[in-house]
Design an enzyme around this catalytic site. Structure first.
Site: not given
Ligand code: AMP
Length: 561
Positions: A258, A260, A280, A421
């Site tokens: 998917e 991001k 969050r 995680r």
């Molecule tokens: P990070 O904030 O870099 O740890 O990345 C994780 C975050 O990416 C998640 O908590 C979501 O807010 C975001 N995110 C964006 N697109 C997606 C997706 N397709 N699936 C899950 N999380 C996503």
């Protein structure tokens, strides 16, 4: 509370036992001993104290799913300690520099001979327990403004012994620093009540309240936990991946790819009469995003959905910089909503029509998501199921063209693990760009790094001047930080205690994931997630990037906004 062996301590409040236990935990590096100290303490508590103490041991005043915040800042705490102890500014400054921890500062000053003996451990003091301390903290939440809160803070500190105050302050500031991770607290609860650590972990994940999990463990009711509408669940998180090989080595079967999205995480709860959106941090943000909340109310089926809130217009995701204009506003104006509309990209479903789906494989959950007639601006986040190895790079490029941050890769057979995680969700991002910048200021770190200069403020060049653009904490090894600490100590221009201005001689390369305009730094820009890639000993300050380069990167990625 307590068997016969606890009798001599019975005059002391339960909070004192909390503090003593915390001291024992801090004094050992053995995880087994930490668990054992904590388990024997928790085992003897009544339900009220257990509920509060388990939460306190995770370094929070209230459970994770509890939206209350204390808003008692550093300066209010210092001022309360100062009023009670009568210590001078200089003494405070010196002790803080020496110890780097507000709790320890309080212990030292409140224990000084000039202060009459008080506290729940000593004669005359009110005997406080974890539950009663939590109640007092809850009273603080109800008051607004530092001056209104101060009498309560003073009252609380006056009824605490120095050791208790040390830990209450650590809880208020949200950082116990006794080398105890949340999963160690879970293991201690398991040991205390003879349950499996996995059962406690699962309960904590679903409830988002380790205190409640502990109480259910004590009662033997762990198997009765369900997902409840309008009680947000911790979000499942992803582990970063660096390369395609790493991704294919992690997954053994089919997985979903998917985009991001660069927005903020949201959890939508819905039933026939109500809709709510949680962030969050599990705070309710429904009114910040009326378009999502109101559209959701057209769907009257009970469900919990997980997705990303993005700025969204003309079928396109807009840059995070624009979404940011919508954040932090309790209620956006109609103009703002029209100018920067938001959408909700849905990628998971935790429950549907009262059925818990988190224990079903992702493939099943995806099928369910697709079958729901989501009203705009709620959308299914597009996904692709990969059953064999293909090149991911082109998919990454396409995601970037859609202005998304990278890719998410999710094991099709995985369950939804709240708060975890793990390796069933991977995220693959590439840095937006890197900049060569010079370090202009350095700061002592926290915890393990409190005695080394590990946090660097850095600048780019403009018209012969150095303009700060950000601050980075991570990326260097301990050895490098040690060497840098020595270097910066010898090249300090001005020493402000924990912060030092240094000669601009060290060039570092920093990577970042986004850039936005900001008046926080002299350059007028701020970087998102800056991290140090390497020290560029091969470069000098005359080689660093300029503000013009920064402007170009900004234009390329944010356009006119
Ligand atoms: P990070 O904030 O870099 O740890 O990345 C994780 C975050 O990416 C998640 O908590 C979501 O807010 C975001 N995110 C964006 N697109 C997606 C997706 N397709 N699936 C899950 N999380 C996503």
């Amino acid at each position: 509370m307590g068997g016969p062996d606890r009798e001599p301590d019975a005059k002391k409040g339960e909070m004192f036992h909390f503090a003593e236990t915390a001291e024992s935990i801090a004094a050992t590096t053995s995880k087994l001993k930490k668990i054992s100290f904590l388990a024997s303490y928790l085992r003897d508590l009544n339900e009220e104290d257990l509920r509060a103490a388990a939460v306190f041991f995770t370094g929070r005043p209230f459970p994770l799913t509890d939206a209350r915040t204390l808003n008692v800042g550093w300066s209010a705490l210092v001022s309360a300690v100062q009023q009670i102890s009568g210590a001078s500014d200089e003494t405070i400054h010196q002790i803080y520099l020496d110890r780097g921890d507000l709790g320890e500062l309080a212990e030292r000053l409140l224990g000084s001979p000039s202060r009459p003996a008080r506290g729940s451990g000593e004669a005359g003091g009110e005997r406080l327990s974890s539950a009663s301390v939590q109640e007092k903290l809850a009273d603080l939440v109800k008051l607004s403004g530092a001056s209104n809160k101060m009498p309560l803070v003073l009252d609380l500190f006056r009824s605490l012994s120095p050791l208790e105050a040390k830990y209450v302050i650590k809880i208020i500031t949200g950082d116990l620093r006794i080398g105890l991770k949340e999963n160690t607290v879970e293991e201690a609860i398991a040991k205390a009540f003879d349950r499996s650590a996995e059962a406690i972990r699962r309960a904590n994940m679903i409830l988002g309240d380790i205190g409640e999990a502990a109480v259910l463990a004590k009662r033997g009711e762990l198997d009765q936990i369900t997902l409840r509408l309008f009680r947000p669940v911790k979000f499942m998180l992803a582990t970063p991946a660096e390369t395609e090989d790493e991704i294919f080595a992690t997954f053994h079967g089919a997985f979903y790819v998917e985009d991001k999205y660069d927005g903020i995480r949201g959890q939508l709860h819905l039933d026939a009469s109500r809709a709510a959106l949680y962030s969050r941090t599990l705070d309710e943000v429904s009114h910040q995003f009326p378009e999502i909340f109101e559209a959701a109310r057209n769907l009257t089926v009970p469900l919990i959905a997980d997705g990303e809130i993005v700025a969204f217009k003309d079928n396109q995701v807009l840059p995070f910089g624009l979404l940011q204009k919508r954040l932090g506003r309790k209620k956006p104006s109609a103009n703002l909503v029209a100018e920067i509309p938001v959408g909700f990209m849905i990628f998971d479903l935790l429950s549907f029509e009262g059925r818990k789906l988190i224990d079903e494989p992702l493939k099943y959950r995806k099928e369910m998501i697709e079958a729901i007639p989501w009203p705009e601006p709620l959308r299914v986040a597009p996904f692709l199921l990969l059953e064999e190895r293909v090149q991911l790079d082109p998919l990454f490029e396409q995601a970037a063209l859609r202005r998304n941050e990278g890719l998410m890769l999710k094991d099709a057979s995985s369950l939804y693990l709240p708060g975890k995680r793990g390796m069933s969700w991977l995220k693959w991002k590439k840095a937006l760009a890197t900049l060569d910048v010079v370090v202009t200021g350095v700061e002592f770190g926290h915890g393990r790094r409190r005695d080394v200069l590990s946090d660097y403020t850095f600048a780019v060049e403009h018209d012969g001047k150095l303009l700060n653009i950000g601050k980075a904490y991570s990326g260097l090894t301990d050895v490098e930080i040690g060497e840098m600490t020595e270097f910066f100590k010898q090249h300090t221009v001005q020493d402000y205690g924990r912060f030092r201005l240094v000669e601009p001689g060290i060039v570092i390369e920093v990577a970042f994931n986004g850039i936005q305009k900001s008046d926080r730094h002299a350059s007028g820009y701020a970087l998102r997630f800056p991290r140090i890639v390497r020290i560029r000993l091969d470069k000098t300050v005359s080689d660093i990037d300029t503000l013009q380069t920064v402007e170009k990167i900004y234009q390329r990625h944010v356009g006119e906004s």
